[in-house]
Motif scaffolding. Structure first.
Motif, PDB file in Angstrom:
ATOM      1  N   PRO A 121      42.242  39.592  50.951  1.00 35.87           N
ATOM      2  CA  PRO A 121      41.620  38.310  50.621  1.00 35.87           C
ATOM      3  C   PRO A 121      40.550  38.426  49.543  1.00 35.87           C
ATOM      4  O   PRO A 121      40.427  37.535  48.685  1.00 35.87           O
ATOM      5  N   ARG A 122      39.769  39.509  49.557  1.00 38.27           N
ATOM      6  CA  ARG A 122      38.747  39.676  48.521  1.00 38.27           C
ATOM      7  C   ARG A 122      39.378  39.857  47.147  1.00 38.27           C
ATOM      8  O   ARG A 122      38.913  39.302  46.152  1.00 38.27           O
ATOM      9  N   PHE A 123      40.446  40.644  47.093  1.00 42.42           N
ATOM     10  CA  PHE A 123      41.107  40.901  45.811  1.00 42.42           C
ATOM     11  C   PHE A 123      41.774  39.625  45.296  1.00 42.42           C
ATOM     12  O   PHE A 123      41.725  39.318  44.099  1.00 42.42           O
ATOM     13  N   LEU A 124      42.405  38.873  46.188  1.00 45.45           N
ATOM     14  CA  LEU A 124      43.046  37.624  45.772  1.00 45.45           C
ATOM     15  C   LEU A 124      42.029  36.652  45.197  1.00 45.45           C
ATOM     16  O   LEU A 124      42.265  36.009  44.165  1.00 45.45           O
ATOM     17  N   ASP A 125      40.888  36.528  45.860  1.00 45.62           N
ATOM     18  CA  ASP A 125      39.830  35.636  45.343  1.00 45.62           C
ATOM     19  C   ASP A 125      39.321  36.120  43.990  1.00 45.62           C
ATOM     20  O   ASP A 125      39.124  35.320  43.061  1.00 45.62           O
ATOM     21  N   ALA A 126      39.109  37.424  43.876  1.00 55.26           N
ATOM     22  CA  ALA A 126      38.605  37.986  42.624  1.00 55.26           C
ATOM     23  C   ALA A 126      39.633  37.843  41.501  1.00 55.26           C
ATOM     24  O   ALA A 126      39.279  37.565  40.344  1.00 55.26           O
ATOM     25  N   LEU A 127      40.908  38.005  41.833  1.00 59.37           N
ATOM     26  CA  LEU A 127      41.965  37.862  40.837  1.00 59.37           C
ATOM     27  C   LEU A 127      42.053  36.426  40.344  1.00 59.37           C
ATOM     28  O   LEU A 127      42.204  36.176  39.137  1.00 59.37           O
TER      29      LEU A 127
ATOM     30  N   ARG B 155      46.783  41.872  33.052  1.00 60.37           N
ATOM     31  CA  ARG B 155      46.233  43.217  33.250  1.00 60.37           C
ATOM     32  C   ARG B 155      44.711  43.192  33.189  1.00 60.37           C
ATOM     33  O   ARG B 155      44.045  43.883  33.974  1.00 60.37           O
ATOM     34  N   GLU B 156      44.154  42.437  32.258  1.00 61.72           N
ATOM     35  CA  GLU B 156      42.690  42.324  32.178  1.00 61.72           C
ATOM     36  C   GLU B 156      42.123  41.759  33.475  1.00 61.72           C
ATOM     37  O   GLU B 156      41.098  42.229  33.992  1.00 61.72           O
ATOM     38  N   ALA B 157      42.763  40.722  33.992  1.00 61.48           N
ATOM     39  CA  ALA B 157      42.272  40.080  35.220  1.00 61.48           C
ATOM     40  C   ALA B 157      42.346  41.045  36.397  1.00 61.48           C
ATOM     41  O   ALA B 157      41.437  41.093  37.235  1.00 61.48           O
ATOM     42  N   TYR B 158      43.416  41.828  36.467  1.00 59.67           N
ATOM     43  CA  TYR B 158      43.525  42.825  37.532  1.00 59.67           C
ATOM     44  C   TYR B 158      42.402  43.855  37.426  1.00 59.67           C
ATOM     45  O   TYR B 158      41.817  44.268  38.435  1.00 59.67           O
ATOM     46  N   ALA B 159      42.099  44.284  36.200  1.00 54.86           N
ATOM     47  CA  ALA B 159      41.036  45.274  36.016  1.00 54.86           C
ATOM     48  C   ALA B 159      39.695  44.719  36.467  1.00 54.86           C
ATOM     49  O   ALA B 159      38.906  45.415  37.135  1.00 54.86           O
ATOM     50  N   ASP B 160      39.402  43.467  36.116  1.00 50.07           N
ATOM     51  CA  ASP B 160      38.151  42.836  36.540  1.00 50.07           C
ATOM     52  C   ASP B 160      38.083  42.718  38.056  1.00 50.07           C
ATOM     53  O   ASP B 160      37.048  43.005  38.684  1.00 50.07           O
ATOM     54  N   ALA B 161      39.194  42.259  38.653  1.00 51.84           N
ATOM     55  CA  ALA B 161      39.215  42.067  40.097  1.00 51.84           C
ATOM     56  C   ALA B 161      39.056  43.396  40.831  1.00 51.84           C
ATOM     57  O   ALA B 161      38.339  43.488  41.835  1.00 51.84           O
TER      58      ALA B 161
END
Length: 237
Positions: free
Chosen positions: A68-74, A21-27
């Motif tokens: 693709p941007r979200f996947l990279d950020a995640l 959940r933290e990683a999703y919030a950051d991404a």
């Protein structure tokens, strides 16, 4: 002789939901410039689907570049937390012993079929030293925009190409914790061993069509017996 055993990751082998959940919030913040307010339930769904629904429920109009941007950020956000996985997450009871026991079946290939993107699946299993038991090259992952049933067939094709054996419904087993996992196995024609360690109740797993339902992975011999009873290993080509 060959059989293919595909494992779901989250709530089947490990639970690192807080860090996820933290990683999703950051991404989300990195991609949209806004704080994450709502995160949809995962419930066995791929990251690609979760990302689009999360954008929608937070009133973001999805564009082609978002995925693709979200996947990279995640991937980046989760990798930044990999040192905390073993401390703040947990390995599901019996996971290591069961992976080792199933891997001891002659000719068995073990991999993952997970809604998690590949890099994050690797981090999750490495954190608990479970990566030694699986071949990540032949798995199916959440960045691949396929329904999970199709992804299972993709994994079979990858295993066939690497190992020179015909992997099909007679010698493929999916092990997971959600009714969606069960549905994917049934659509793809594979056998299903369900463990009631996630959000789906045993009755829901049976109703969805699981061949075997177990409370957890605490009895490796029960999982081995289920895999053996559900598969007919074949000779390599």
């Amino acid at each position: 002789m060959s059989r293919l055993v595909l494992w779901n990751v989250d709530l089947t082998l490990v639970d690192v939901s807080i860090l996820t959940r933290e990683a999703y919030a950051d991404a989300f913040r990195q991609v949209t410039g806004r704080p994450l307010v709502k995160l949809t339930q995962h419930n066995g769904r791929p990251d690609s689907e979760i990302i689009f629904e999360t954008l929608a429920i937070n009133d973001i109009v999805a564009e082609d570049a978002h995925l693709p941007r979200f996947l990279d950020a995640l991937a980046e956000a989760f990798a930044a937390r990999r040192g905390r996985l073993a401390r703040e997450g947990r390995m599901m009871r019996g996971a290591a012993e069961t992976l080792r026991a199933v891997g001891g079946l002659g000719g068995t290939v073990q991999s993952v079929l997970t809604g998690t993107i590949r890099s994050n699946a690797v981090h999750k299993l490495k954190a608990f030293k479970l990566d030694r038991y699986v071949d990540f090259e032949v798995g199916g992952y959440g960045e691949e925009v396929y329904p999970k049933a199709t992804l299972l067939q993709v994994a079979q094709g990858r295993a066939r190409q690497k190992y020179g054996a015909a992997f099909d419904g007679t010698n493929t087993v999916l092990i997971g914790d959600s009714a969606r996992d069960v549905q994917a196995a049934k659509i793809a024609g594979a056998s299903m061993v369900a463990v009631a360690t996630g959000r789906s109740l045993p009755a829901e797993l049976r109703e969805a069509g699981a061949d075997v339902v177990l409370p957890d992975l605490s009895d490796p011999s029960a999982v081995v017996a289920a895999v053996e009873s559900l598969t007919t290993p074949v000779h390599s080509a």
